[in-house]
Design a protein around this motif. Structure first.
Motif, PDB file in Angstrom:
ATOM      1  N   UNK B  77       0.837  -1.191   0.000  1.00 22.40           N
ATOM      2  CA  UNK B  77       0.000   0.000   0.000  1.00 22.40           C
ATOM      3  C   UNK B  77       0.869   1.237   0.000  1.00 22.40           C
ATOM      4  N   UNK B  78       0.435   2.208  -0.780  1.00 17.53           N
ATOM      5  CA  UNK B  78       1.134   3.492  -0.814  1.00 17.53           C
ATOM      6  C   UNK B  78       0.147   4.552  -0.342  1.00 17.53           C
ATOM      7  N   UNK B  79       0.535   5.799  -0.398  1.00 16.64           N
ATOM      8  CA  UNK B  79      -0.453   6.842  -0.065  1.00 16.64           C
ATOM      9  C   UNK B  79      -0.060   8.175  -0.671  1.00 16.64           C
ATOM     10  N   UNK B  80      -1.050   8.979  -0.843  1.00 15.54           N
ATOM     11  CA  UNK B  80      -0.812  10.384  -1.167  1.00 15.54           C
ATOM     12  C   UNK B  80      -1.012  11.141   0.146  1.00 15.54           C
ATOM     13  N   UNK B  81       0.070  11.283   0.873  1.00 10.00           N
ATOM     14  CA  UNK B  81      -0.024  11.944   2.177  1.00 10.00           C
ATOM     15  C   UNK B  81       1.316  12.611   2.424  1.00 10.00           C
ATOM     16  N   UNK B  82       1.311  13.921   2.397  1.00  5.47           N
ATOM     17  CA  UNK B  82       2.557  14.659   2.586  1.00  5.47           C
ATOM     18  C   UNK B  82       2.572  15.217   4.002  1.00  5.47           C
ATOM     19  N   UNK B  83       3.597  14.859   4.734  1.00  2.00           N
ATOM     20  CA  UNK B  83       3.709  15.440   6.070  1.00  2.00           C
ATOM     21  C   UNK B  83       3.845  16.957   5.941  1.00  2.00           C
ATOM     22  N   UNK B  84       3.183  17.658   6.833  1.00  6.53           N
ATOM     23  CA  UNK B  84       3.296  19.121   6.814  1.00  6.53           C
ATOM     24  C   UNK B  84       4.690  19.519   7.272  1.00  6.53           C
ATOM     25  N   UNK B  85       4.948  20.796   7.238  1.00  5.71           N
ATOM     26  CA  UNK B  85       6.261  21.240   7.696  1.00  5.71           C
ATOM     27  C   UNK B  85       6.359  20.989   9.194  1.00  5.71           C
ATOM     28  N   UNK B  86       7.565  20.930   9.655  1.00  6.78           N
ATOM     29  CA  UNK B  86       7.805  20.662  11.066  1.00  6.78           C
ATOM     30  C   UNK B  86       7.098  21.689  11.943  1.00  6.78           C
ATOM     31  N   UNK B  87       7.070  22.943  11.488  1.00  5.15           N
ATOM     32  CA  UNK B  87       6.451  24.019  12.265  1.00  5.15           C
ATOM     33  C   UNK B  87       4.935  23.818  12.325  1.00  5.15           C
ATOM     34  N   UNK B  88       4.352  23.395  11.200  1.00  6.27           N
ATOM     35  CA  UNK B  88       2.899  23.299  11.121  1.00  6.27           C
ATOM     36  C   UNK B  88       2.337  22.087  11.848  1.00  6.27           C
ATOM     37  N   UNK B  89       3.103  21.020  11.867  1.00  3.22           N
ATOM     38  CA  UNK B  89       2.547  19.835  12.515  1.00  3.22           C
ATOM     39  C   UNK B  89       3.649  18.992  13.140  1.00  3.22           C
ATOM     40  N   UNK B  90       4.233  19.548  14.169  1.00  2.00           N
ATOM     41  CA  UNK B  90       5.312  18.850  14.851  1.00  2.00           C
ATOM     42  C   UNK B  90       4.816  17.527  15.453  1.00  2.00           C
ATOM     43  N   UNK B 111      10.566   5.220  -0.039  1.00  3.46           N
ATOM     44  CA  UNK B 111      10.586   4.946  -1.477  1.00  3.46           C
ATOM     45  C   UNK B 111       9.576   5.827  -2.200  1.00  3.46           C
ATOM     46  N   UNK B 112      10.068   6.935  -2.748  1.00  2.00           N
ATOM     47  CA  UNK B 112       9.115   7.848  -3.366  1.00  2.00           C
ATOM     48  C   UNK B 112       9.783   8.918  -4.210  1.00  2.00           C
ATOM     49  N   UNK B 113       9.032   9.994  -4.467  1.00  2.00           N
ATOM     50  CA  UNK B 113       9.521  11.093  -5.283  1.00  2.00           C
ATOM     51  C   UNK B 113      10.096  12.219  -4.424  1.00  2.00           C
ATOM     52  N   UNK B 114      10.082  13.411  -4.979  1.00  2.00           N
ATOM     53  CA  UNK B 114      10.721  14.546  -4.324  1.00  2.00           C
ATOM     54  C   UNK B 114      10.143  14.883  -2.953  1.00  2.00           C
ATOM     55  N   UNK B 115       8.836  14.840  -2.833  1.00  2.00           N
ATOM     56  CA  UNK B 115       8.175  15.095  -1.547  1.00  2.00           C
ATOM     57  C   UNK B 115       8.683  14.151  -0.472  1.00  2.00           C
ATOM     58  N   UNK B 116       8.780  12.885  -0.863  1.00  2.00           N
ATOM     59  CA  UNK B 116       9.170  11.857   0.101  1.00  2.00           C
ATOM     60  C   UNK B 116      10.603  12.052   0.556  1.00  2.00           C
ATOM     61  N   UNK B 117      11.446  12.448  -0.367  1.00  2.00           N
ATOM     62  CA  UNK B 117      12.846  12.675   0.004  1.00  2.00           C
ATOM     63  C   UNK B 117      12.927  13.844   0.980  1.00  2.00           C
ATOM     64  N   UNK B 118      12.058  14.812   0.800  1.00  2.00           N
ATOM     65  CA  UNK B 118      11.993  15.948   1.721  1.00  2.00           C
ATOM     66  C   UNK B 118      11.587  15.478   3.117  1.00  2.00           C
ATOM     67  N   UNK B 354      18.766  16.543   0.821  1.00  2.00           N
ATOM     68  CA  UNK B 354      18.490  17.979   0.740  1.00  2.00           C
ATOM     69  C   UNK B 354      18.593  18.495  -0.693  1.00  2.00           C
ATOM     70  N   UNK B 355      19.404  17.807  -1.502  1.00  2.00           N
ATOM     71  CA  UNK B 355      19.605  18.277  -2.872  1.00  2.00           C
ATOM     72  C   UNK B 355      18.569  17.752  -3.864  1.00  2.00           C
ATOM     73  N   UNK B 356      17.736  16.804  -3.447  1.00  2.00           N
ATOM     74  CA  UNK B 356      16.700  16.306  -4.362  1.00  2.00           C
ATOM     75  C   UNK B 356      15.294  16.662  -3.896  1.00  2.00           C
ATOM     76  N   UNK B 357      15.183  17.052  -2.634  1.00  2.48           N
ATOM     77  CA  UNK B 357      13.865  17.322  -2.074  1.00  2.48           C
ATOM     78  C   UNK B 357      13.181  18.448  -2.835  1.00  2.48           C
ATOM     79  N   UNK B 358      11.993  18.167  -3.346  1.00  2.00           N
ATOM     80  CA  UNK B 358      11.152  19.196  -3.952  1.00  2.00           C
ATOM     81  C   UNK B 358      11.778  19.936  -5.125  1.00  2.00           C
TER      82      UNK B 358
END
Lengths: 420, 420
Positions: B77-90, B111-118, B354-358
């Motif tokens: 199972x995968x998901x479309x769920x991006x963790x918010x920024x650390x400030x927004x949802x610690x 295992x994912x794309x740019x968001x996941x690497x972030x 850090x160099x591939x994120x987003x």
């Protein structure tokens, strides 16, 4: 008198294996070159005969002809062109006779569906009257699997395999996304009048919860409330719902679902097919996020995932057609006969063209579950052997290598065809 | 202290080979069972970690894990769920830490794309602050091929092969029908922001006249008059026109073609995608009979026609991720590095998360011909090795046999996750 020549033509919508039939015809004719002279193929089907555009297959190498066995589509060109009745356009039949006579063509092998068998039958009868008898043999072909008498039609097994593989794969995709994203997937498949192709997709489901969960057949009138209940039930139970819909799905009044979407802002008829229509209906009524796919030509051209059984049978009917002709048979079509017994075995049979011309075979009601949304065990037993075996084409640089013909035309001997 | 455990999660849209990466992770971890305890996989990706729904892959047999290599979609199972920024949802990050701590998870492989690497990068940094350091390794995955630094992304090669094979086959179909029927075929492919997938379809054309004749990229603003001129020119020259269009094709003002069709009779936004929209435009303006296909999930799930190169690379990045972790690396992602030289060779490299994120990598302009309708020789040289080789799954009863997991969850040790 020189050896008689043979004319072969492809007719109607093409398939992944119609060229395998062509391969069977040409290779068998070459083995009997003491009796058969040149094999001509109609450029764009029967139109090629009318225009005297005859591809001289003798110019093609043995390797090219062998490659037809793994090449999808109609290598010589096909056409959607139905000869009118003899009464309405005798000139057209006369032109065929003239071209056949001019090129000493005494064998006419027509590779197509019910319409084509009808045409071949008429040519046979007329040729006798004209005193230039042509041996006319039909070769069955249709992805729709709706020819009568024959157990199945070459072309069907491969599209069946494609749709079953595709919904299995896409079903796994949706299953992995459904927790947070897409919950409904709709795949539209061919079959305007019969649900054979949609039904075969049902083979993908082997265990409770497997895709597809719902199949919509042209044989069953669409019942919107029952359909929506079933979709919701699947999502609740399995987390997602994978649907296969035949392009011929329709309401009880006969109106196609695909035609029911009304007009767009410009007054044009809805662009989408039945898959986007259903997906949108589900979104409107149940709120689920959806994806949809319309495979269209991809499904019938998909030689890369052809059924080995289908390829063998397609070749066999081409070979049998030549052997029938040489055996003195006329106005017949080779068929696929399923032998009785638990293990699938088949052999070539034959049927008079008059008995298959313009007759459609719908899917039996007992192939569809009582609720109308799935296939029965009986259907599985029918379908399973038809998709059995893989027959991969050769690859180069990551891509399948398909035959490229020279397509040299024979010299014309007659004036241009006057279509007026 | 007991051996540290490993947590693996799949993220975002799945591919035909993401499970090959999972296979690489698990098989490699099993070979290092002196250092790594249990490999847990998140049920539905990172959501599984938040909910403490951890699939214990130790319960799966070696045969099942091996079968992941040839199984499409996200098996856990995968998901479309991006963790918010650390400030927004610690709290969310805190929950991840809590779950990891409770299950002695010291390795996080995402295992994912740019968001996941972030996300992986953020978890790495936070874990250091928290005094419970987690080794975080990204594993590249995306059919879109838009991750920077890496020469290509696992997942792309297989969808590229699928679209190139499909347009070659469908192109032959149209070629054989065009004299009397369909003259235009439009195939829609994925790629909302980058034209990598559409571009790869261009590999199908090897000789003058081969499909596809026109490719529409998101990188090139749609020019309707030029497009229609080109379509007419193709039909006049070759008898037909086969078009591949990226779902992200848009006008100069940024509006997607797919959004341009207005509303239907019920006021709903046009149902169809960009393929039916274009097909209808051509019909209206030029009068040609058309067919269109939207492959949608079929293209990214098509493990049956996966690229062997892609499968190997997907496995290799999974394996490398574990090896990186054991070598003490952190906050990095394995990459595919193309070695210089005429013959295609590749090796595993690495890049800081850090160099591939987003960061998105568009297709270079020099991969697209000056007229904007096709790919250049440079593009062909880039794409060709990525689709090379076939890696067929095993078949039974005519259908590919894909892994079925037990999916047993580890016992929970924490209170339920409060999402409020």
């Amino acid at each position: 008198m020189s050896k008689a020549n043979l004319f072969y033509a492809q007719s109607g919508g093409v398939t992944a294996v119609i060229n395998a039939s062509a391969c069977g015809v040409i290779e068998t004719a070459r083995r009997h070159n003491d009796q058969i002279g040149t094999v001509y193929a109609g450029l764009n089907g029967i139109i090629g005969a009318l225009r005297e555009e005859l591809i001289d297959t003798g110019k093609e190498s043995a390797a090219t002809i062998a490659a037809l066995r793994h090449t999808p589509s109609g290598a010589f060109g096909s056409c959607r062109y139905k000869l009118k009745s003899l009464e309405d356009n005798r000139a057209e039949y006369q032109r065929l006779m003239d071209v056949f006579r001019a090129h000493n063509i005494r064998y006419f092998l027509y590779n197509g569906g019910g319409d084509s068998q009808d045409t071949a039958n008429k040519v046979s009868m007329l040729s006798l009257k004209e005193g230039f008898p042509i041996t006319c043999i039909g070769i069955p072909k249709t992805v729709d699997n709706d020819l009568p008498v024959t157990d199945n039609c070459p072309g069907f097994g491969s599209v069946a395999k494609y749709v079953a593989v595709s919904i299995r794969e896409a079903g796994l995709d949706v299953a992995s996304m459904c927790e947070s994203s897409t919950k409904v997937f709709v795949m539209e498949v061919m079959g305007r009048h019969a649900g054979w192709i949609a039904g075969a997709a049902g083979l993908a489901a082997e265990q409770e919860g497997d895709a597809p969960h719902i199949i919509l057949f042209p044989e069953i009138a669409f019942d919107k409330p029952a359909f929506l209940r079933r979709v919701r039930d699947c999502v609740n139970r399995y987390g997602f719902c994978a649907i296969v819909v035949s392009e011929g799905a329709h309401y009880a009044n006969g109106q196609f679902l695909a035609d029911a979407g009304g007009k767009d802002a410009f007054g044009h008829t809805q662009l989408g097919g039945v898959a986007p229509f259903l997906a949108n209906m589900i979104k409107q009524e149940l709120g689920y996020k959806y994806h949809w796919a319309v495979a269209d030509y991809l499904q019938r051209a998909a030689r890369h995932i052809a059924s080995a059984t289908d390829v063998e049978q397609a070749y066999a009917v081409g070979k049998a057609a030549v052997e029938f002709a040489l055996a003195g048979k006329n106005a017949v079509m080779p068929t696929i006969v399923r032998k009785p017994g638990d293990r699938y075995e088949w052999e070539i049979g034959e049927v008079a063209l008059a008995d298959v011309a313009n007759v459609e075979k719908p899917m039996p009601r007992e192939f569809i579950t009582e609720d109308g949304f799935n296939i029965t065990e009986q259907a599985r037993q029918y379908f399973t052997p038809l998709i059995a075996g893989e027959d991969y084409p050769p690859y180069k640089n990551g891509l399948p290598q398909y035959a490229r013909l020279k397509g040299e035309l024979a010299d014309k001997k007659l004036p241009a065809w006057d279509q007026s």
